[in-house]
Design an enzyme around this catalytic site. Structure first.
Site, mmCIF file in Angstrom:
data_model
loop_
_atom_site.group_PDB
_atom_site.id
_atom_site.type_symbol
_atom_site.label_atom_id
_atom_site.label_comp_id
_atom_site.label_asym_id
_atom_site.label_seq_id
_atom_site.Cartn_x
_atom_site.Cartn_y
_atom_site.Cartn_z
ATOM 1 N N ASP A 282 18.301 0.021 108.106
ATOM 2 C CA ASP A 282 19.246 1.070 108.492
ATOM 3 C C ASP A 282 18.425 2.291 108.936
ATOM 4 O OD1 ASP A 282 21.506 2.543 109.024
ATOM 5 O OD2 ASP A 282 22.483 2.110 107.120
HETATM 6 C C1 BGC Z 1 24.641 3.770 109.282
HETATM 7 C C2 BGC Z 1 24.775 2.404 109.919
HETATM 8 C C3 BGC Z 1 24.756 2.518 111.421
HETATM 9 C C4 BGC Z 1 23.498 3.226 111.840
HETATM 10 C C5 BGC Z 1 23.329 3.343 113.337
HETATM 11 C C6 BGC Z 1 23.506 4.581 109.872
HETATM 12 O O1 BGC Z 1 23.599 5.904 109.449
HETATM 13 O O2 BGC Z 1 24.465 3.612 107.895
HETATM 14 O O3 BGC Z 1 25.970 1.795 109.489
HETATM 15 O O4 BGC Z 1 24.845 1.255 112.003
HETATM 16 O O5 BGC Z 1 23.510 4.530 111.279
HETATM 17 O O6 BGC Z 1 24.222 4.216 113.902
#
Ligand code: BGC
Length: 763
Positions: A282
């Site tokens: 993530d």
């Molecule tokens: C989130 C994810 C997301 C990623 C990309 C993160 O802050 O936890 O769910 O896919 O950002 O945008």
């Protein structure tokens, strides 16, 4: 086939690829193709493939293109149209080995056409409708040049204080697993390589929905049986459906961050589950290993992550900076690097990018002129799905459906809130495309009825909360404060109510309140709006509450004030039309809750399928020394699986094909369902199982099947269910998945509480 023919085939396939001028790569053989490519790559080029970069408005595009051309970036996210992505792919085609980039985005509940938030989609209990969402999203996203989505999010959520409850499919393992599978299949179509498919990345692996106290990014501590029985199956189901990748969660699991968790990614995901796709961290999660307290610095963080099995680093700095040194010192091996690169190349291969790097970008001549044109939306699909997601919670004295006549007051801070209609993670949805509730009602009544509108209240009167919500959105203000005093706003709404025959108050949460990083300590509608509801109630006019929210709210007080309550989540681009369809009875509501609504925040965690205990509370039999809270009624306000219709349905005659079954055998259950009302309508018949006595305490009931049926007024039908041998199995204390002999109960109901029951014996 003779050798010459084979050579010809290889050459002709290779000539379609980016590798026309590299040694002939056998494109039709994935493993050989990738092995051949890996052999040609320098160490820097390999590390480059592991870097996933976020493209923001502030990002110097030229610099990015230079990096890509130098082979230092593997893919990007957040850049999302062909004119934006083509120059980057062109840069990749100028790189030494011409390895294509991929372009990803969070396409969660629609790309341009926004469908209801995931929690609302789950409330449809309608797999065809959900497939329509996945397919439409893939068609729109791929048409815009996207190759990959960071979805579905299948984290089981049983603590609604968690803001990301809105992004998932609720509290139930079976329902979430079914939906995860459908989402993956519909995003990817028959193959993620198809020009109109996007690759699904299942997230957040694992257990992110169980963060302690519902506070985002907090730790998760969980027993293995609970993990295996309740939380892991939806990820597994989504992967078994063919999802190309996994996004690894930000939380720790029993003390070890998922991002450095070798057990999670290596033992469980790769070895036990046989997963062959790509793993992606993530956002910034590798860096966060330092703050988790498991890595002393960036170097150690990068080392832990790659060794644990993180292939791609989202928003990377550390893989780029640290892997060269780690490889040089031998702390990270060539084999470990190659393995990660192989997965990234494999994903690109599966997305069809080696065959045609421009498969979704297309040719410049065919770029659309206006990406945001209304004609590009799938409004009909959005309206159809949205109305299926609405849940009728209350309807006293048949307040609903409303008549299209007289005067209707439409009030509340969310009655005319285009941005909120979309909910969080609204991809490339545009507020100007949203049909608000006010607009939907206006269109529905035409000149048959008069509408009067007043805002009535701000979403919140709390300045700190207001500032926080506006801080969340970098692009535009999330909520707009009406500077007039609260009393003036309320007076205006009361005046509107007094001139009207009925009041529709659209209240709840602004979308930012149910979002990443928006955990709450209360589940109440903010005080500013409760004051409005109170004043509206005092007018004595019939009061319909239309709720917008991304989590269960505690509605005990609101239930006393309102004559009808319609739960609408954040229902998307066509939400206003869909809500009007239900309010006026042009569509008979059929949604059912995919998550329990507690009476108060103090009851949390509250979910229907809790384990049995030694001193259960018996409704109607208070008394000491049973498991209860003594200051308020026990049990949920609205149980899992609950939702009313304008019709009534009855169930009778639950029948099992046998009083006993042998191990491995199926059992048949049947029940008569009747529409006893005056309108045609749909309901969801839900089948639960209880394992009465086992080696461990088992849940009071667990959903194992359901059927959504349409019945004409007065129609009845016998439904047949197969209780499969696997439905009786669970992971025991030794994590063996087995069914234990003894008594089982089959429970069938129109919600999880009011069920009919029959038992049988597993021999
Ligand atoms: C989130 C994810 C997301 C990623 C990309 C993160 O802050 O936890 O769910 O896919 O950002 O945008």
């Amino acid at each position: 086939m003779n050798k010459l023919c084979l050579l010809g085939l290889v050459v002709s396939l290779a000539s379609q690829s980016a590798f026309a001028d590299t040694p002939a790569a056998p494109l039709q053989d994935k493993q050989a193709f990738i092995a051949n490519l890996l052999k040609q790559m320098t160490q820097d080029e390999k590390i480059g493939q592991l870097r996933l970069i976020s493209i923001g408005p502030e990002m110097p595009r030229e610099r990015i293109r230079e990096e890509i051309a130098a082979g230092r970036i593997g893919g990007t996210f957040n850049s999302r149209t062909a004119p934006e992505n083509r120059p980057m792919q062109d840069a990749a085609m100028r790189s030494r080995l011409k390895i294509p980039m991929f372009f990803a985005y969070d396409v969660i509940h629609g790309n341009r056409t926004i469908f209801p938030i995931s929690l609302g989609l789950a409330a449809t209990w309608d797999m065809q409708a959900i497939a329509k969402v996945g397919r439409t999203s893939a068609i729109e996203a791929s048409a815009d040049s996207l190759d990959m989505t960071f979805a579905p999010m299948v984290d089981i959520a049983r603590d609604p204080r968690w803001g990301r409850t809105s992004e998932g499919f609720g509290e139930d393992t079976y329902l979430t697993s079914r939906i995860g599978k459908v989402m993956v299949q519909s995003f990817q179509g028959s193959s993620p390589a198809n020009p109109d498919s996007i690759m699904a990345i299942v997230k957040h692996f694992a257990l992110y929905g169980a963060v302690e106290g519902g506070r985002d990014y907090n730790t998760v501590d969980m027993s293995l049986p609970k993990m295996y029985n309740d939380y892991l199956p939806p990820y597994r189901a989504s992967l078994d459906a063919g999802a190309g990748g996994v996004m690894v969660a930000l939380n720790s699991i029993n003390g070890v961050p998922a991002t450095s968790n070798t057990w999670l990614m290596n033992d469980l995901l790769r070895k036990d589950w046989g997963f062959k796709g790509v793993t992606i961290s993530d956002h910034g999660a590798i860096q966060e290993l330092i703050r988790h307290g498991v890595a002393r610095d960036g170097r150690e963080a990068a080392k832990l992550a790659i060794k644990a099995g993180i292939d791609m680093s989202m928003n990377d700095t550390l893989y780029g900076e640290e892997l060269p040194g780690l490889l040089k010192s031998g702390e990270v091996t060539q084999a470990e690097l190659d393995q990660a690169v192989r997965e990234v190349l494999g994903a690109k291969y599966d997305m069809g990018l080696f065959k045609d790097p421009y498969v979704r970008i297309g040719k410049a001549e065919t770029d659309v002129k206006d990406y945001y044109a209304d004609q590009r939306l799938h409004r009909e699909a959005a309206r159809d799905v949205a109305r299926r997601s609405l849940v009728l919670l209350e309807n006293r004295a048949q307040t609903l459906p409303l008549k299209k006549s007289g005067t209707i007051a439409v009030v509340g801070p969310l009655a005319d809130a285009p941005i909120d209609m979309m909910g969080s993670w609204a991809a490339d949805g545009r507020p100007e495309h949203s049909v608000t509730v006010r607009e939907g009602l206006r269109r529905a009544v035409g000149d048959k009825a008069k509408l009067v509108y007043a805002k009535g209240a701000n979403v919140t009167g709390d300045k700190a909360m207001f500032d926080y919500l506006n801080f969340l959105n970098f692009a535009a203000p999330e909520i707009i404060n009406d500077p007039r005093p609260a009393a003036v706003l309320i007076d205006e709404a009361v005046k509107a109510a007094k001139q009207s025959d009925v009041v529709v108050a659209v209240v709840g949460e602004s979308r930012g309140m149910s979002h990443e990083s928006s955990s709450r300590t209360t589940l109440e509608i903010p005080e500013s709006q409760r004051a409005l509801i109170k004043a509206l109630k005092a007018t004595g006019k019939p009061l319909v509450l239309v709720l917008m929210n991304g989590r269960p709210l505690s509605l005990a007080w609101e239930r006393e004030q309102a004559d009808a309550i319609l739960e609408t989540w954040f229902s998307g681009t066509e939400g206003g039309n869909a809500i009007a369809d239900v309010l006026f009875g042009d569509y008979n509501p059929s949604g059912k809750l995919a998550i329990t609504f507690p009476r108060s925040v103090g009851q949390i965690p509250m979910y229907y399928n809790h384990l049995r205990i030694g001193r259960p509370f018996t409704p109607g039999k208070p008394g000491n020394y049973t498991s209860q809270y003594f200051e308020e009624p026990n049990g949920p306000l609205y149980p899992f699986g609950y939702g009313l219709s304008y019709s009534d349905f009855s169930l009778s005659g639950l029948n099992l094909s046998s009083k006993s079954v042998k191990q491995g055998q199926d059992l048949q259950a049947s029940i008569l369902v009747k529409n006893t009302g005056k309108r045609d309508g749909e309901t969801v018949v839900q089948l639960y199982i209880q394992d009465v006595s086992a080696s461990m305490s088992r849940p009071v009931k667990e959903l194992k099947n359901f059927q959504k049926v349409m019945l004409k007024a007065g129609e009845e039908r016998t439904l047949h269910f197969t209780v499969k041998a696997d439905d009786l199995k669970f992971y025991n204390g030794q994590l063996q998945w087995a069914a234990e002999p003894g008594e089982f109960r089959v429970q069938v109901g129109l919600d999880s509480q009011a069920v009919q029951e029959q038992s049988f014996e597993l021999l």
